[in-house]
Design a protein around this motif. Structure first.
Motif, mmCIF file in Angstrom:
data_model
loop_
_atom_site.group_PDB
_atom_site.id
_atom_site.type_symbol
_atom_site.label_atom_id
_atom_site.label_comp_id
_atom_site.label_asym_id
_atom_site.label_seq_id
_atom_site.Cartn_x
_atom_site.Cartn_y
_atom_site.Cartn_z
ATOM 1 N N THR A 1 -5.426 -3.687 8.331
ATOM 2 C CA THR A 1 -6.425 -4.454 7.217
ATOM 3 C C THR A 1 -5.517 -5.472 6.504
ATOM 4 O O THR A 1 -4.264 -5.321 6.484
ATOM 5 C CB THR A 1 -7.088 -3.786 6.156
ATOM 6 N N ASP B 1 0.828 -1.194 0.098
ATOM 7 C CA ASP B 1 -0.176 -0.052 -0.013
ATOM 8 C C ASP B 1 0.913 1.200 0.039
ATOM 9 O O ASP B 1 0.401 2.516 -0.569
ATOM 10 C CB ASP B 1 -0.917 -0.172 1.151
ATOM 11 N N HIS C 1 -6.844 -6.730 3.598
ATOM 12 C CA HIS C 1 -7.764 -7.215 2.525
ATOM 13 C C HIS C 1 -6.990 -7.344 1.230
ATOM 14 O O HIS C 1 -5.796 -7.224 0.808
ATOM 15 C CB HIS C 1 -8.374 -5.395 2.208
ATOM 16 N N HIS D 1 -4.217 1.219 6.972
ATOM 17 C CA HIS D 1 -4.887 2.461 5.987
ATOM 18 C C HIS D 1 -5.198 3.652 6.951
ATOM 19 O O HIS D 1 -5.304 3.338 8.048
ATOM 20 C CB HIS D 1 -6.322 1.870 5.615
ATOM 21 N N HIS E 1 -1.235 -4.358 6.907
ATOM 22 C CA HIS E 1 -0.833 -3.108 6.681
ATOM 23 C C HIS E 1 -1.920 -2.111 7.693
ATOM 24 O O HIS E 1 -2.971 -2.501 7.824
ATOM 25 C CB HIS E 1 -0.509 -2.901 5.352
HETATM 26 ZN ZN ZN Z 1 -4.605 -1.734 1.630
#
Ligand code: ZN
Ligand code: ZN
Length: 189
Positions: free
Chosen positions: A100, A6, A102, A110, A108
């Motif tokens: 999360t 991310d 996801h 968000h 990691h």
């Molecule tokens: Zn993410």
């Protein structure tokens, strides 16, 4: 430094964002890359910025405003200047750190708040991605291309921080070819 999936996406987004600025705004050579709502929608889709709702003119204005702030981070070598800009951006966005995993990615965080506007989403997650570079003492990796007619922002993720051009296959090569031709001309003349 560890760069998670991310963080990498956020870096790509912020570099792309800064490089949409027309050169009159301190951006790279070129016209306004976020000229209208369809352009903003394309940016949102390209960078998979989720949950930003229906885009409106105020989103466009807000994204251009944070773009100018992000450009300052790439324009300064002063960590205090960069820290002030990043702190302001992240504070104004109102972050909600959330763990999360996801879509099969490792755990990691968000940072954007649920339901955040596109500008707040970018300010939070891109702001934090850049913050990690300062924390790691790696601000110098946040660069502008050295090709005189380019000046695109980029993040140097090379091992020895040696990258000088935004995309070595275009800008770097272009300069190499120009230097090669100049040398040949000299040798021939
Ligand atoms: Zn993410
Ligand atoms: Zn370049």
């Amino acid at each position: 430094m560890l760069i998670t999936h991310d963080t990498r996406c956020a870096l790509d987004a912020v570099v792309d964002l800064v490089n949409t600025a027309p050169d009159s705004d301190g951006g790279a050579a070129g016209a306004e890359g976020l000229a209208d709502l369809p352009a903003l929608a394309a940016f949102v889709e390209k960078h998979d910025i989720s949950d930003v709702g229906v885009l409106a003119e105020r989103d466009l204005a807000a994204v251009r405003a944070i773009r100018a702030r992000f450009a300052q981070v790439f324009a300064t070598a002063d960590p205090h200047g960069a820290a002030t800009v990043i702190n302001d951006l992240v504070a104004a966005a109102g972050t909600t750190p959330r763990l999360t995993d996801h879509d099969g990615y490792d755990w990691h965080v968000h940072y954007f708040a649920p339901g955040a506007s596109v500008a707040d989403h970018l300010a939070a997650d891109c702001g934090m991605a850049l913050a990690f570079f300062l924390v790691a003492g790696e601000q110098e990796r946040l660069r502008r291309c050295e090709a005189p007619d380019c000046r695109y922002a980029f993040v140097d993720l090379s091992r020895n921080r040696s990258r000088r051009y935004c995309d070595s296959r275009t800008c770097g090569n272009r300069l190499h070819v120009a230097a090669y031709r100049a040398r040949r001309k000299e040798a021939a003349g």
